[in-house]
Design an enzyme around this catalytic site. Structure first.
Site, PDB file in Angstrom:
ATOM      1  NE  ARG A 230       2.391 -10.337   6.343  1.00 54.08           N
ATOM      2  CZ  ARG A 230       2.932 -11.471   5.954  1.00 54.08           C
ATOM      3  NH1 ARG A 230       2.705 -12.568   6.605  1.00 54.08           N
ATOM      4  NH2 ARG A 230       3.715 -11.509   4.903  1.00 54.08           N
TER       5      ARG A 230
ATOM      6  CD  GLN B 161       7.999  -4.963   2.817  1.00 58.50           C
ATOM      7  OE1 GLN B 161       7.839  -4.206   3.772  1.00 58.50           O
ATOM      8  NE2 GLN B 161       7.917  -6.265   2.923  1.00 58.50           N
TER       9      GLN B 161
ATOM     10  CG  HIS C 130       7.419  -6.846  -2.977  1.00 56.09           C
ATOM     11  ND1 HIS C 130       6.745  -6.981  -1.779  1.00 56.09           N
ATOM     12  CD2 HIS C 130       8.621  -7.434  -2.782  1.00 56.09           C
ATOM     13  CE1 HIS C 130       7.521  -7.621  -0.914  1.00 56.09           C
ATOM     14  NE2 HIS C 130       8.661  -7.892  -1.492  1.00 56.09           N
TER      15      HIS C 130
ATOM     16  CB  CYS D 214       4.009 -10.724 -29.347  1.00 59.70           C
ATOM     17  SG  CYS D 214       5.412  -9.626 -29.309  1.00 59.70           S
TER      18      CYS D 214
ATOM     19  CB  SER E 228       4.387  -7.745   9.301  1.00 63.00           C
ATOM     20  OG  SER E 228       4.725  -8.256   8.020  1.00 63.00           O
TER      21      SER E 228
HETATM   22  P1  NAD Z   1       3.235  -6.185   5.620  1.00 63.51           P
HETATM   23  O1  NAD Z   1       4.053  -7.347   5.935  1.00 63.51           O
HETATM   24  O2  NAD Z   1       3.911  -5.011   5.061  1.00 63.51           O
HETATM   25  O3  NAD Z   1       2.359  -5.843   6.962  1.00 63.51           O
HETATM   26  C1  NAD Z   1       1.568  -4.710   7.110  1.00 63.51           C
HETATM   27  C2  NAD Z   1       1.734  -4.184   8.545  1.00 63.51           C
HETATM   28  O4  NAD Z   1       1.143  -2.896   8.624  1.00 63.51           O
HETATM   29  C3  NAD Z   1       1.015  -5.055   9.602  1.00 63.51           C
HETATM   30  O5  NAD Z   1       1.954  -5.475  10.586  1.00 63.51           O
HETATM   31  C4  NAD Z   1      -0.041  -4.103  10.216  1.00 63.51           C
HETATM   32  O6  NAD Z   1      -0.159  -4.231  11.614  1.00 63.51           O
HETATM   33  C5  NAD Z   1       0.505  -2.743   9.879  1.00 63.51           C
HETATM   34  N1  NAD Z   1      -0.508  -1.697   9.703  1.00 63.51           N
HETATM   35  C6  NAD Z   1      -1.702  -1.784   9.065  1.00 63.51           C
HETATM   36  N2  NAD Z   1      -2.330  -0.583   9.073  1.00 63.51           N
HETATM   37  C7  NAD Z   1      -1.520   0.273   9.753  1.00 63.51           C
HETATM   38  C8  NAD Z   1      -1.601   1.660  10.095  1.00 63.51           C
HETATM   39  N3  NAD Z   1      -2.660   2.411   9.760  1.00 63.51           N
HETATM   40  N4  NAD Z   1      -0.578   2.215  10.783  1.00 63.51           N
HETATM   41  C9  NAD Z   1       0.514   1.461  11.154  1.00 63.51           C
HETATM   42  N5  NAD Z   1       0.629   0.147  10.854  1.00 63.51           N
HETATM   43  C10 NAD Z   1      -0.349  -0.437  10.141  1.00 63.51           C
HETATM   44  O7  NAD Z   1       2.175  -6.405   4.555  1.00 63.51           O
HETATM   45  P2  NAD Z   1       1.240  -7.625   4.233  1.00 63.51           P
HETATM   46  O8  NAD Z   1      -0.139  -7.103   4.369  1.00 63.51           O
HETATM   47  O9  NAD Z   1       1.627  -8.830   4.969  1.00 63.51           O
HETATM   48  O10 NAD Z   1       1.589  -7.824   2.686  1.00 63.51           O
HETATM   49  C11 NAD Z   1       2.719  -8.530   2.248  1.00 63.51           C
HETATM   50  C12 NAD Z   1       3.158  -7.961   0.922  1.00 63.51           C
HETATM   51  O11 NAD Z   1       2.022  -7.865   0.036  1.00 63.51           O
HETATM   52  C13 NAD Z   1       3.655  -6.544   1.042  1.00 63.51           C
HETATM   53  O12 NAD Z   1       4.978  -6.530   1.360  1.00 63.51           O
HETATM   54  C14 NAD Z   1       3.305  -6.013  -0.355  1.00 63.51           C
HETATM   55  O13 NAD Z   1       4.236  -6.444  -1.307  1.00 63.51           O
HETATM   56  C15 NAD Z   1       2.020  -6.671  -0.716  1.00 63.51           C
HETATM   57  N6  NAD Z   1       0.878  -5.780  -0.457  1.00 63.51           N
HETATM   58  C16 NAD Z   1       0.899  -4.517  -0.994  1.00 63.51           C
HETATM   59  C17 NAD Z   1      -0.156  -3.664  -0.768  1.00 63.51           C
HETATM   60  C18 NAD Z   1      -0.089  -2.283  -1.366  1.00 63.51           C
HETATM   61  O14 NAD Z   1       0.583  -2.089  -2.374  1.00 63.51           O
HETATM   62  N7  NAD Z   1      -0.736  -1.285  -0.748  1.00 63.51           N
HETATM   63  C19 NAD Z   1      -1.259  -4.072  -0.012  1.00 63.51           C
HETATM   64  C20 NAD Z   1      -1.249  -5.373   0.513  1.00 63.51           C
HETATM   65  C21 NAD Z   1      -0.143  -6.207   0.302  1.00 63.51           C
END
Ligand code: NAD
Length: 249
Positions: free
Chosen positions: A36, A101, A119, A156, A195
């Site tokens: 995000r 997630q 996920h 396959c 988030s």
């Molecule tokens: P999300 O909705 O889980 O949001 C991430 C949140 O983490 C944000 O609100 C941000 O402010 C916060 N954040 C970032 N760094 C931080 C820190 N050091 N300490 C505390 N908070 C912190 O994730 P998204 O990026 O919107 O991704 C959506 C979906 O995509 C996820 O639910 C997941 O399935 C996938 N995704 C997975 C990974 C992974 O496996 N590491 C990475 C990116 C996205």
């Protein structure tokens, strides 16, 4: 130590059936970007299309090309202090389960044993015809070195797909049911780095609250659940985890 961090630690001390819900923010300090932020994946429509279920069926080679960078980043990453805190809470009998997630496998790598990956995961895959499972690492390293474009099932001869939940796909039923049951039975839900806008995972704090559990959120940004939370801490998880690990050594 911040007063909110002390309150969260004292809630952890009083709780014995903790469930953690983690999002991409638990792994940013391991070098895996969330989606995000500025320049994140949500701003790149072509990439989103390539990483969807229809994108995979139409053009598996494009899918593997588009996911290569994310896979390489994930496979090099090491668990963070926050991942380790959750392992510690499991070891001392306080934590029942982690619901994540994330698709990076870092909770398993840290040593958590009960993890619901709602996920899915990038670490393993399966044949899209016979369903036979496999590890993805060696396929991705062949793709990276240019020796392979699309991994195919040896029986396959159809594409192998990583076990991640792609856009347009449903969540894995077993992981989701396990996550809901864990949320229903916990006395404290710890939300780390999410988030809380991605559904249905974002329903889990509501389920926990409706069953009388406390809710602690640690996230850099505000979330829609902050006002309902027992404690909402706006901080880096690394800082929070350092204080909490010291309290539970
Ligand atoms: P999300 O909705 O889980 O949001 C991430 C949140 O983490 C944000 O609100 C941000 O402010 C916060 N954040 C970032 N760094 C931080 C820190 N050091 N300490 C505390 N908070 C912190 O994730 P998204 O990026 O919107 O991704 C959506 C979906 O995509 C996820 O639910 C997941 O399935 C996938 N995704 C997975 C990974 C992974 O496996 N590491 C990475 C990116 C996205």
């Amino acid at each position: 130590m911040m007063a909110d961090t002390e309150r969260a630690i004292s809630l952890i001390r009083k709780s014995n059936r903790i469930v953690a819900l983690s999002g991409a923010g638990i792994s940013t300090e391991a070098g895996i970007p969330d989606f995000r932020g500025p320049g994140g994946m949500w701003e790149n429509n072509d990439l989103l299309q390539q990483l969807s279920a229809s994108g995979f069926s139409r053009n598996p080679e494009g899918f593997y090309r588009a996911s290569l960078e994310l896979f390489s980043t994930i496979s090099r990453a090491e668990p963070t202090l926050a991942h380790r805190l959750l392992v510690r809470l499991e070891q001392i009998g306080k934590l029942d389960a982690v619901v994540t997630q994330n698709i990076d496998g870092l909770h398993h790598a840290a040593g958590s044993t009960k993890v619901y990956e709602v996920h899915g995961t990038f670490r393993t895959g399966h044949c899209t015809k016979c369903g036979t499972g496999c590890e993805m690492a060696s396929y991705y390293s062949e793709i990276e070195s240019g020796r392979l474009r699309v991994p195919l099932c040896s029986e396959c001869a159809v594409p192998i797909k990583p076990d991640v939940v792609l856009f347009e796909e449903l969540l894995p039923v077993d992981a989701w049911q396990g996550a809901v049951e864990a949320a229903e039975n916990c006395d404290l839900m710890l939300v780390f780095g999410s988030s809380l806008v991605v559904y249905p995972a974002a329903e889990l704090p509501m389920i926990a609250l409706s069953k009388g559990a406390s809710l602690v959120i640690v996230n850099l940004e505000s979330t829609p659940y902050d006002s309902a939370a027992t404690v909402a801490i706006r901080a880096k998880l690394g800082e929070f985890a350092k204080s909490a690990l010291a309290a539970f050594l």
